[in-house]
Design a protein around this motif. Structure first.
Motif, PDB file in Angstrom:
ATOM      1  N   SER A   1      30.402 -13.585  42.049  1.00 57.12           N
ATOM      2  CA  SER A   1      30.405 -14.901  41.409  1.00 57.12           C
ATOM      3  C   SER A   1      30.363 -14.871  39.888  1.00 57.12           C
ATOM      4  O   SER A   1      30.538 -15.905  39.262  1.00 57.12           O
ATOM      5  CB  SER A   1      29.230 -15.718  41.932  1.00 57.12           C
ATOM      6  OG  SER A   1      28.018 -15.025  41.673  1.00 57.12           O
ATOM      7  N   SER A   2      30.145 -13.703  39.289  1.00 56.88           N
ATOM      8  CA  SER A   2      30.050 -13.671  37.833  1.00 56.88           C
ATOM      9  C   SER A   2      30.560 -12.337  37.294  1.00 56.88           C
ATOM     10  O   SER A   2      30.664 -11.355  38.030  1.00 56.88           O
ATOM     11  CB  SER A   2      28.596 -13.873  37.387  1.00 56.88           C
ATOM     12  OG  SER A   2      27.824 -12.733  37.701  1.00 56.88           O
ATOM     13  N   ILE A   3      30.820 -12.317  36.000  1.00 56.35           N
ATOM     14  CA  ILE A   3      31.285 -11.087  35.360  1.00 56.35           C
ATOM     15  C   ILE A   3      30.196 -10.017  35.410  1.00 56.35           C
ATOM     16  O   ILE A   3      30.479  -8.840  35.587  1.00 56.35           O
ATOM     17  CB  ILE A   3      31.772 -11.364  33.915  1.00 56.35           C
ATOM     18  CG1 ILE A   3      32.512 -10.141  33.379  1.00 56.35           C
ATOM     19  CG2 ILE A   3      30.636 -11.779  33.012  1.00 56.35           C
ATOM     20  CD1 ILE A   3      33.308 -10.405  32.120  1.00 56.35           C
ATOM     21  N   GLY A   4      28.940 -10.424  35.294  1.00 59.30           N
ATOM     22  CA  GLY A   4      27.833  -9.473  35.371  1.00 59.30           C
ATOM     23  C   GLY A   4      27.749  -8.797  36.734  1.00 59.30           C
ATOM     24  O   GLY A   4      27.532  -7.588  36.834  1.00 59.30           O
ATOM     25  N   ASP A   5      27.927  -9.590  37.804  1.00 59.91           N
ATOM     26  CA  ASP A   5      27.914  -9.021  39.161  1.00 59.91           C
ATOM     27  C   ASP A   5      29.081  -8.065  39.358  1.00 59.91           C
ATOM     28  O   ASP A   5      28.944  -7.016  39.994  1.00 59.91           O
ATOM     29  CB  ASP A   5      27.972 -10.132  40.212  1.00 59.91           C
ATOM     30  CG  ASP A   5      26.696 -10.968  40.251  1.00 59.91           C
ATOM     31  OD1 ASP A   5      25.661 -10.519  39.718  1.00 59.91           O
ATOM     32  OD2 ASP A   5      26.757 -12.080  40.820  1.00 59.91           O
ATOM     33  N   ALA A   6      30.249  -8.417  38.824  1.00 54.92           N
ATOM     34  CA  ALA A   6      31.424  -7.549  38.936  1.00 54.92           C
ATOM     35  C   ALA A   6      31.188  -6.241  38.189  1.00 54.92           C
ATOM     36  O   ALA A   6      31.517  -5.158  38.690  1.00 54.92           O
ATOM     37  CB  ALA A   6      32.660  -8.258  38.399  1.00 54.92           C
TER      38      ALA A   6
END
Length: 177
Positions: free
Chosen positions: A141-146
């Motif tokens: 859901s987010s760039i951080g999770d990716a």
């Protein structure tokens, strides 16, 4: 052209008779019925699309020699201590005995393009044999999770390319599946 009977001709909305016979005018899928709207299949559902941050730094960009004729190109981009993008490309040199081309040729590659971590395996002709998705980044859901997901799998992907290069070469040659 479709030849029709006089009755079929009268039952259509065609107003003039061509000299070469009776023809049926072009009709929709449901002639005489209310037009339906078809689903637009070109629209993709909204999902997360990962792109490397512009602030990420290319900290690793080097060849790793696997044998006399083979090498792996290692590229890694880092951001705040995490590997946020990478590409590990196993290739053979132009002078490799099994290289059918007179240039460097890809054998296998793992990269993070198209919002997923995926692996390519190639034939000697250069065509792709397999493309296997290892981590689908569209599901985060987010760039951080990716970035966390990429960092967590980068070491295993590196080891796969560095330790299994002989298997990749055998597949490239067509010696094993």
């Amino acid at each position: 052209m479709v030849i029709v009977t006089e009755r079929q001709y009268r039952d259509t909305s065609f107003s003039t008779r061509p000299a070469d016979g009776y023809t049926i005018p072009t009709m929709g899928l449901n002639p005489g019925k209310k037009n339906r709207k078809l689903v637009d299949m070109t629209i993709e559902p909204d999902c997360f699309e990962y792109e490397r941050r512009p602030e990420a730094v290319a900290e690793v960009d080097q060849p790793i020699y696997l044998s006399k004729y083979e090498a792996m190109h290692q590229c890694e981009w880092h951001y705040q201590g995490l590997v946020v993008d990478f590409m590990y490309n196993h290739f053979v040199r132009p002078d490799h005995p099994d290289n059918q081309k007179s240039c460097k040729q890809d054998v296998a590659r793992i990269d993070t393009k198209h919002s997923e971590v995926h692996k390519h395996q190639y034939f000697r002709s250069g065509k792709e044999q397999d493309r296997i998705v290892l981590v689908p980044l569209q599901e985060v859901s987010s760039i951080g999770d990716a970035e966390e997901a990429i960092d967590q799998c980068s070491e295993a992907c590196y080891r796969d390319m560095a330790e299994n290069w002989e298997l990749h070469t055998a597949r490239w040659k067509g010696e094993s599946a």
